[in-house]
Write an enzyme that holds these catalytic residues in place. Structure first.
Site, PDB file in Angstrom:
ATOM      1  N   ASP A 157       0.825  -1.209   0.000  1.00 57.68           N
ATOM      2  CA  ASP A 157       0.000   0.000   0.000  1.00 57.68           C
ATOM      3  C   ASP A 157       0.864   1.266   0.000  1.00 57.68           C
ATOM      4  O   ASP A 157       0.351   2.373   0.052  1.00 57.68           O
ATOM      5  CB  ASP A 157      -1.005   0.003   1.156  1.00 57.68           C
ATOM      6  CG  ASP A 157      -0.335  -0.069   2.515  1.00 57.68           C
ATOM      7  OD1 ASP A 157       0.762  -0.632   2.604  1.00 57.68           O
ATOM      8  OD2 ASP A 157      -0.923   0.439   3.491  1.00 57.68           O
ATOM      9  N   GLU A 191       0.737   9.165   9.714  1.00 54.72           N
ATOM     10  CA  GLU A 191      -0.263   8.100   9.606  1.00 54.72           C
ATOM     11  C   GLU A 191      -1.118   8.119  10.867  1.00 54.72           C
ATOM     12  O   GLU A 191      -0.707   8.668  11.896  1.00 54.72           O
ATOM     13  CB  GLU A 191       0.433   6.743   9.472  1.00 54.72           C
ATOM     14  CG  GLU A 191       1.190   6.305  10.724  1.00 54.72           C
ATOM     15  CD  GLU A 191       0.881   4.881  11.134  1.00 54.72           C
ATOM     16  OE1 GLU A 191      -0.297   4.485  11.055  1.00 54.72           O
ATOM     17  OE2 GLU A 191       1.804   4.165  11.540  1.00 54.72           O
TER      18      GLU A 191
END
Lengths: 642, 688
Positions: A71, A201
C-alpha cells in the site's frame, strides 16, 4: 509562500498511500501505493491529477517511498514503466532490496486471480534500477534547493520517515511508524526539527495499546500447548516482516525451553528473505544488532525448508506458509489438510482483509467453510489471533506531534471518524492546526520564510551573554477548577530580552542591518537622553531609641542596618525580582533605594517631616522598564514599618 | 581561522594530523599512531640466548661499533613503546573542542587523548570507521599483551633505552626514528593504552553516517563524505557562520570495495584543506619517475574540460582501480606459484579492503586449480571483522551494493568460510589451528610492522624456506623491518597500493570544487602547479597559518511572521525598529523567531531616547492630558530654546520634572501621573 498537499491516496482511508507536496517550487511524491481492496482503476492513485499531459518528469522533482509494503509501493512499477516517470526515486537500502520480492509476490498473485496484469516482472526490475538508495540520517541533496533525509521509523525493516526541506520551508512525512520497539525492530527516532508541516499516519488514531509482552506470552503458550499435544501449527504470513519477527520469538523460546519440534518455512521465498535480513541486521533493534559477530539472529537454527510430502507426516511441527490471510496458494493447501483436526492450531498474525478465509476465521469460528461450490472445509482446529501490530498507537502519534511541534499537521492512513477525534485532540491539546483531507483534495498551508539582515558584532556579542530575568507569575491551575478549589500556583518564568537590545535599520537600496542600541545612537550622532523616575519619601520606624534622632546624621552603620531590614521586608513581600543588598543601597533590577540624609533632597515633594524622629527618608530611582515593579516596592514600603 | 599542520604523517597507516581553529572552536583532525617506528624494537626472540643488559661492558662495545651496519642485536630489547604525533602532546587536550576522525588508522592514538583528565572534546567518526578502528585498537592491545607476557611487569617507569646513556649507544638510524631529525620527538613516545582505555575511548565517540549532519554547539555543521580509501573513511565539511571548509584526506575515486570518493559532496565550500600526502610516498617507487620532476601543468587533459559533468566523468574513469585489480591478480599468481612449489605464503597486510579482495581472488585461483591449499586468517579480531564487513552494504561501492539487491553476500568470504576453504583462528596457539594445520598454506595475519602478532612466529618459522613467500606492503624501510629475521632464504614480494589521489587528478578535482582559498602542502608544491584556486596558501609542519574571515558581518534570519509585527519608525534616511522575539543559534545560523512571551507584557514602549526636549512643547503636551504645571527654573536660557529646567506640576497631584541636557528625572508619588508624564516626554523626544 505556501505548501500545497494533494492527497492521491490514503486520505481518510487505509490503502494506496500517495501524497504530492508542492513546496517552494519543488514537487515531491511521497509513497506510491496500491489499494488491495479494489481490482479496477481505483486500486492505483489517480496520477492524471499530477499532470494532465502525462509529463511526470517535469511535474515532479522526485518520488520518495517510505517502506516496502504494497500500500506504499504497489503502484510504483506502474507509475514508472507504464505511466513513464523517469525522474529520481529515493528509498532506504532495505526497502530497495526487499521491494522487488514483495512486488514479484504480488504480481504472481495477480496472475492467479486472473486480473489484467498491470506490470510485468521486467517492469519491476527496470523500475528498481531507477531507485537511489539512501541511508538513515544521510542528508541527500536532490537538487540545488531540495534536501531530504530519512529517519528510522520501526514498523518494518527499512521503514523510514522522510524530512524534506526547500529554502526555509521544511516538512516531515512519516509513512507508517511504530513508537515502541518490537522483537526485531527499534522504535521510531527523529531529531527535533523546525517544521511547517507534519504528515502522519493515523491507523490507530484512538487506540491505546498495553504492553505487547503479555500477548507474546499468550501466543507462545498457545503454540507450545499445541505442539506438546502433538498438534501442527500453521502460521499463514506474507514473506517479509511478521514472519521474521515471529520466528525470532519462537527461536528464542525453543532455545529456552529446549524444544526440538521442527519449524518450517514453506517456500524458498522466506528463506531467501532471511538472507537479506542477515545483511541488513544494522537496521534492526540494538539487541539483535549486537549478535552479528557471534551468531546472526537471522541464522535460524531450528528452521528448515518445508516439503509438500511433510504435510501429512506424523508428529508435531510449526509451519510458516505464504501467502498471509490464507488467500490461496500454499497456505490454503495446508489449511485444507490441517483444519479438520482439533489437535492443530492456526495462528493468524495481523489484519485480514474482508473476503479472505483469514477474515472468516477471525470473525467468529465457523464450523465449515465453503471454498467453492464443490469444496467444503470442516474447521475443527483451534484458532489463535495475534493482536500486536507494528503501527504506533494514539499516544505514540500524540507524542510525535508534540515532540516535533510542527506549525501544521495532516493526518492520513486511517479511518475517518477516528481521525476526526485525533484531529480535535491535536488542535485542542497541542494548539496545532490539523487537517484530515479526503482523497484527491488539496490542503494549502502557509510556510515559514525568513528575511535576511546583517548583524553587527556588538549585537551578536551582547546576545551571547545571558540576560535572564526571573519572575514568578501566579496563575490558576486549570486542573483544580473541577474540585472547586482553584489553587493559585506560582511558577517561575524566565525571560530573556537580549534580542530587544537590537535595532533593525533599513536604508534605501541597502541590505537591512541589525545593530546594538548603543551603536545606533552613535550612528545617528545623537546623545542618549535618559528618562528616570525618582521619589524620596519617609518610611515609618518602629522604635525611636535605636537611632539618634537629634541630627538626622545617620552614620553609615545605621544606614546599612536600615537597608538590610528593608531588604528583609521586601524579600518577604515581593514575589519577583532579584534583591541585591549593596550595603548602603538596595537594588532590585533597575530600582535602587538608599537612605536619604539630605534635608533638601531634590526628589522630595513635601519636605516636612511629620512626627519627627519616627520616620526616615528613603530616596528611590528607577527606569521605565521596571515601572510596575517600582510602584509595587514603594507601596510595600509605605505600608510597612521598619 | 587558524590552521596548524601537526604532522604530515607517513603513508596509509600513519595519516596526517592537523589542528584547526574555527569560530572560536579548536578542531583536531585525526589522531594517528606512527606504528612504523615499532621497527626499532626487537620482536620476541625464540630463545633467551645471551642478550646482555646494558652493562658498562656492552655500552663500550656498542659505542665502538656504531658505524658498522645494523644487525638484529642493535634493536631495542624491551617492551615496545608507541610513537604518537610528535607535537600533539604540546597541546592541552582539554582545550580541544572537536575531534574529527577520517579513517580507522586516524583513531589509533585517540585513547591517549581521551584518558587525559580534563578531556571534553566531541569526537565524530563514521560508524564503520569507529567499529573497524575499535577492532584495530583491541587487536593492537592484545598483540602487545603477548609481548608483555614475555618481558614481564615493568619495574622502572623510565625505560633504559630512553635514558640518554641508552640513546647514546643506539645506531644513528634508530636514533633518528626515536628522536626525529630535529631531536625533539622523544616526548611523543608512550606506553600503550589498555583495553579499558579503548573501551572508555569508544564511549566518548559519536558515530555518524555518511552525509549525516552533526551540529556542534549550534554553530558548526559537520558532515562526513566518503573518501573511497577504505571502508568508512571520509572527508569532512565544516560549515560555520563565517566560513565553509572542506577537508580532503587521502581519497580514491573508484574503489574496489569501499564507497567511492564523493567529491561532489564537497562542492560549495570556499576553503579547501588539501591533506592527501600519498603522492609524496609513492612517486619514488614509480617507474616513470622522471615525468614527475617537472610540475604537472594544466596543459594535459583537464584544460579542455569545462563543465562539471565532463570533469567528474574524467575523474571517475576507473583506470586506477583496474590497475589495482591487476596488482592483486599478480600477487595471487605469485602466491599460487609458491604454493605449487610446496612453499607457504605469508601475507602480513593490514589493509582491510586489500585483504578482502585478495581473499576472493586467491580462493578463486586456488579453486580453479586442483590444489587443495587452505587459507588461514589468524587474528584476535578477524572473526568479528569478517562478519562486520558483510552487514554494511551502505558503506561499500556500487558493485558490492548490487550484491545486496540481488540477495548475495557482499563479500565471498562468508561462503568460503562455510565451505571450509578459509579458516579463521584467534591466535597461533589456538587448539583448532593446531589440529587443522596443513602446509603449504596461505596465511593472512597481523601486524605489518613485523614486530607484533602471529606474523613474528610464522616468519621465524618460514624465513629459511626458499620456497615460501612473504608478501609485504612496501614501507619506509623494509630492510629494518626484516632485520631480526635475517639471513632470509624466503622470497619477499614488496608491493605498493594506491592510497590517495594521483597527481594528475588533483588539478581537475580542484577545478570541480572551485575553492576561493586552498591550503596545500608545501612539500607537494614542486610536484604540481595549481591554477584553480583564487588564493593558494602553502603549509608545512608546525607552522600556524592565520586566515582572515571571508564574511565581515554575521547574517541573521528574521522570520517574516515576526518581522510583520515590528513597529517601524521613519527617521531622516532610514526606517528603524526595535527587534523583538528570541535569537536562536541553530545549524550555524542566527535566527530571530517570535518568543513565547504572553501578550499582556508585550506593550510597546520606547526604551531608548535621544535629543533634548522642548520644555514649552512638553507643557503643551501635558496640558492636553489634563496636567498643569509651571516652568520653575530655567538654566542657561541664553544658549538654546531646549534649555534645561524644572517643571512644577500641581494638578492633579504634586510632581516635579527635572529636565537636563542628558536626562530627565520624573519625581512623583503617583503611579498614574508618572506614566502620563513619561508619555508626554516620549512625544517631545525621539525614541525607539
Amino acid at each position: 509562500m505556501a505548501i500545497d498537499c494533494l492527497v492521491l491516496g490514503a486520505g481518510q482511508e487505509v490503502g494506496k498511500s500517495c501524497m504530492v507536496v508542492s513546496i517552494n517550487g519543488k514537487r515531491i511524491m511521497f509513497d506510491c501505493g496500491m489499494h488491495m481492496g479494489y481490482t479496477d482503476s481505483r486500486r492505483y492513485p489517480d496520477f492524471s491529477l499530477i499532470s494532465k499531459t502525462g509529463d511526470f518528469d517535469n511535474a515532479l522533482t522526485c518520488v520518495i517511498v517510505t517502506h516496502f509494503h504494497l500500500d506504499h509501493i504497489g503502484a510504483l512499477p506502474y507509475f514508472t514503466e507504464v505511466c513513464g516517470y523517469k525522474g529520481p526515486i529515493y528509498m532506504t537500502y532495505p526497502t530497495k532490496a526487499l521491494a522487488p520480492l514483495m512486488l514479484e509476490d504480488y504480481r504472481k498473485n495477480m496472475d492467479r486471480r486472473g486480473e489484467d496484469e498491470q506490470f510485468t516482472s521486467d517492469h519491476i526490475a527496470e523500475c528498481m534500477k531507477k531507485v537511489i538508495p539512501v541511508n538513515l540520517k544521510q542528508t541527500v541533496q536532490v537538487d540545488k534547493d531540495l534536501q531530504i533525509r530519512a529517519y528510522y521509523a520501526g514498523h518494518v525493516i527499512g521503514a523510514a520517515m522522510f524530512y524534506a526541506k526547500v529554502g526555509d520551508a521544511a516538512m516531515v512525512y512519516t509513512g507508517d511508524y511504530n513508537m515502541t520497539p518490537d522483537r526485531h525492530l527499534g522504535a521510531a527516532q527523529i531529531d527535533r526539527l523546525q517544521l511547517d508541516l507534519l504528515i502522519t499516519e493515523s491507523t490507530y488514531a484512538t487506540t491505546i495499546r498495553d504492553s505487547r509482552y503479555g500477548r507474546e506470552r499468550e501466543f507462545l503458550k498457545a503454540v507450545h500447548n499445541c505442539v506438546a499435544a502433538g498438534g501442527k501449527v500453521l502460521i499463514p504470513t506474507f514473506a517479509l516482516g511478521r514472519a521474521q519477527e515471529l520466528c525470532i520469538l519462537l527461536e528464542d523460546y525453543w532455545e529456552r525451553m529446549n524444544l526440538k519440534v521442527p519449524i518450517y518455512f514453506s517456500a524458498g521465498l522466506t528463506i531467501q528473505a532471511n538472507m537479506y535480513y542477515k545483511m541488513l541486521i544494522n537496521w534492526t533493534s540494538q539487541k539483535i544488532k549486537e549478535t552479528y559477530a557471534t551468531h546472526n539472529a537471522f541464522d535460524f537454527k531450528n528452521v528448515r525448508n518445508f516439503d509438500r510430502s511433510l504435510i501429512n507426516a506424523p508428529g508435531p511441527c510449526v509451519l510458516f506458509a505464504t501467502p498471509g490471510m490464507i488467500v490461496g496458494g500454499f497456505s490454503l493447501e495446508v489449511f485444507m489438510q490441517w483444519a479438520p483436526s482439533e489437535n492443530n492450531l492456526v495462528t493468524l498474525p495481523g489484519y485480514c482483509v474482508a473476503g479472505t478465509i483469514g477474515h472468516k476465521l477471525m470473525s467468529g469460528k465457523p464450523a465449515k467453510i465453503d471454498l467453492d461450490k464443490d469444496t467444503q472445509i470442516n474447521v475443527r482446529c483451534q484458532i489463535h489471533q495475534l493482536s500486536f501490530s507494528p503501527h504506533t498507537d494514539a499516544k505514540g502519534i500524540m507524542d510525535l506531534v508534540k515532540f516535533l511541534s510542527p506549525k501544521h499537521a495532516i493526518l492520513v492512513h486511517g479511518e475517518k471518524p477516528k481521525m476526526a477525534t485525533l484531529k480535535e485532540r491535536i488542535q485542542s491539546e497541542l494548539g496545532i492546526q490539523c487537517y484530515c483531507p479526503a482523497n484527491n483534495e488539496t490542503v494549502t498551508i502557509p510556510s515559514t520564510h525568513y528575511v535576511k539582515a546583517d548583524a553587527s558584532g556588538t549585537f551578536i556579542r551582547s546576545c551571547l551573554n545571558p540576560n535572564f530575568k526571573f519572575s514568578t507569575c501566579s496563575s490558576t491551575d486549570k486542573s483544580y477548577l473541577d474540585s472547586n478549589k482553584s489553587k493559585a500556583v506560582s511558577r517561575l518564568s524566565v525571560s530573556d530580552d537580549r534580542a530587544t537590545e537590537g535595532i533593525l535599520v533599513v536604508e534605501k537600496g541597502k541590505k537591512a542591518k541589525v545593530i546594538h542600541q548603543d551603536e545606533f545612537l552613535h550612528r545617528l550622532g545623537e546623545k542618549k537622553h535618559e528618562i528616570q523616575f525618582a521619589y524620596c519619601f519617609p518610611m515609618h520606624m518602629a522604635r525611636t531609641e535605636d537611632l539618634s534622632s537629634t541630627s538626622h546624621m545617620l552614620c553609615s552603620f545605621d544606614k546599612c542596618t536600615l537597608i538590610s531590614r528593608l531588604s528583609m521586608i521586601l524579600s518577604d513581600e515581593l514575589s519577583e525580582g532579584n534583591i541585591l543588598d549593596l550595603g548602603e543601597e538596595l537594588q532590585v533590577e533597575s530600582f535602587r533605594v538608599s537612605v536619604c540624609s539630605s534635608d533638601n533632597c531634590p526628589h522630595r515633594l513635601s519636605s516636612s517631616l511629620q512626627n519627627g524622629s519616627e520616620s526616615v527618608f528613603f530616596c528611590c530611582h528607577w527606569s521605565v522598564a521596571d515601572e510596575k515593579l517600582a510602584w509595587k516596592i514603594i507601596s510595600i514600603m509605605k505600608n510597612s514599618t521598619l | 581561522m587558524k590552521f596548524t599542520c601537526l604532522s604530515k604523517g607517513g603513508g596509509f597507516h600513519f595519516p596526517p594530523c592537523h589542528m584547526l581553529s574555527v569560530s572560536g572552536f579548536r578542531i583536531l583532525l585525526d589522531c594517528p599512531l606512527d606504528l612504523s617506528s615499532l621497527a626499532i624494537f626487537s620482536p620476541v626472540p625464540i630463545a633467551l640466548e645471551a642478550h646482555e643488559s646494558l652493562d658498562t661492558d656492552s655500552v663500550v662495545r656498542k659505542k665502538q661499533k656504531i658505524e658498522k651496519t645494523l644487525d638484529a642485536n642493535d634493536l631495542v630489547f624491551a617492551e615496545p613503546w608507541y610513537k604518537t604525533v610528535k607535537s600533539l602532546h604540546l597541546w592541552d587536550a582539554s582545550f580541544i573542542d572537536v575531534i574529527l576522525i577520517s579513517s580507522p588508522m586516524g583513531m589509533l592514538g585517540l585513547p591517549f587523548l581521551t584518558r587525559t583528565k580534563d578531556f571534553s572534546a566531541k569526537i565524530y567518526v563514521t560508524e564503520a570507521a569507529a567499529r573497524i578502528g575499535q577492532l584495530m585498537m583491541e587487536d593492537l592491545v592484545s598483540m602487545h599483551m603477548e609481548l608483555r607476557q614475555f618481558y614481564g611487569p615493568e619495574d622502572s617507569a623510565f625505560l633504559q633505552w630512553m635514558r640518554w646513556e641508552g640513546l647514546e649507544v643506539l645506531p644513528s638510524e634508530l636514533k633518528k626514528i626515536i628522536l626525529g631529525t630535529d631531536c625533539e620527538e622523544l616526548g611523543a613516545w608512550m606506553p600503550l593504552y589498555s583495553a579499558v582505555d579503548v573501551k572508555d575511548c569508544m564511549r566518548k565517540v559519536q558515530t555518524l553516517k555518511y552525509a549525516e549532519e552533526a551540529c556542534y554547539n549550534g554553530t558548526l555543521v559537520i558532515k562526513a563524505f566518503s573518501s573511497g580509501l577504505e571502508i568508512g573513511t571520509c572527508n569532512w565539511t565544516i560549515n560555520g557562520p563565517k566560513r565553509n571548509i572542506a577537508y580532503i584526506s587521502s581519497s580514491i575515486f573508484v574503489s574496489t570495495h569501499a564507497m567511492d570518493f564523493n567529491f561532489l559532496g564537497l562542492q560549495g565550500n570556499d576553503l579547501i584543506i588539501f591533506s592527501d600526502f600519498s603522492t609524496l610516498d609513492t612517486t619514488e617507487n614509480m617507474e616513470n619517475d622522471n615525468t614527475y620532476c617537472d610540475p604537472v601543468t594544466s596543459s594535459n587533459a583537464s584544460d579542455d574540460l569545462y563543465n562539471l559533468e565532463e570533469i567528474a566523468a574524467s575523474l571517475l574513469k576507473d583506470d586506477e582501480s583496474m590497475e589495482e585489480m591487476e596488482k592483486l591478480a599478480f600477487i595471487c599468481t605469485c602466491a599460487f606459484d609458491s604454493v605449487r612449489a610446496g612453499g607457504s605464503v605469508l601475507v602480513p597486510i593490514d589493509r582491510l579492503g586489500i585483504v578482502l579482495c585478495l581473499l576472493e581472488q586467491m580462493s578463486l585461483l586456488l579453486e580453479s586449480s586442483s590444489l587443495k591449499v587452505p587459507i588461514y586468517i589468524i587474528s584476535s579480531v578477524a572473526e568479528e571483522l569478517l562478519a562486520f564487513t558483510n552487514i554494511i552494504p551502505e558503506w561499500l561501492c556500487k558493485q558490492r551494493q548490487e550484491k545486496l539487491f540481488s540477495g548475495e553476500p557482499l563479500f565471498a568470504h562468508v561462503k568460503l568460510i562455510k565451505e571450509r576453504k578459509i579458516h579463521v583462528f584467534p591466535a597461533v596457539h589456538s587448539v583448532q589451528l593446531l589440529t587443522n594445520w596443513q602446509e603449504p598454506c596461505v596465511v593472512f595475519c597481523p601486524h605489518w610492522s613485523l614486530r607484533l602478532g602471529p606474523v613474528v612466529h610464522l616468519l621465524r618459522y618460514w624465513c629459511s624456506d626458499p620456497n615460501s613467500l612473504l608478501i609485504l606492503e612496501s614501507g619506509d624501510d623494509a630492510n629494518l623491518a626484516l632485520l631480526p629475521f635475517k639471513p632470509m632464504a624466503m622470497k619477499v614480494l614488496q608491493c605498493s597500493f594506491l592510497s590517495g589521489i594521483s597527481l594528475q587528478k588533483v588539478q581537475p578535482l580542484l577545478k570541480a570544487l572551485q575553492p576561493k582559498l586552498l591550503l596545500f602542502p608545501k612539500d607537494l608544491r614542486c610536484k604540481i602547479q595549481i591554477s584553480e584556486a583564487n588564493t593558494i596558501i602553502h603549509y608545512s609542519e608546525n607552522e600556524t597559518l592565520c586566515m582572515p574571515s571571508s564574511k565581515e558581518s554575521t547574517e541573521i534570519d528574521i522570520a517574516t511572521d515576526l518581522a510583520s509585527q515590528f513597529h517601524w519608525k521613519t527617521l531622516k534616511q532610514e526606517t528603524v525598529t526595535r527587534l523583538d522575539g528570541e535569537l536562536f543559534m541553530d545549524q550555524g545560523k542566527h535566527r530571530l523567531l517570535s518568543g513565547f512571551r504572553q501578550a499582556d507584557s508585550k506593550q510597546h514602549r520606547p526604551l531608548l531616547h535621544w535629543g533634548s526636549p522642548d520644555l514649552k512643547r512638553l507643557l503643551t503636551e501635558l496640558s492636553k492630558m489634563g496636567i498643569t504645571g509651571t516652568l520653575k527654573k530655567v538654566m542657561d536660557s541664553a544658549e538654546s530654546k531646549n534649555a534645561a529646567g524644572i517643571i512644577d506640576i500641581d494638578d492633579p497631584e504634586k510632581a516635579l520634572i527635572d529636565v537636563r541636557e542628558t536626562g530627565t528625572v520624573i519625581i512623583t508619588a503617583d503611579e498614574n501621573l508618572a506614566s502620563h508624564i513619561f508619555k508626554a516626554m516620549d512625544i517631545v523626544l525621539d525614541g525607539i
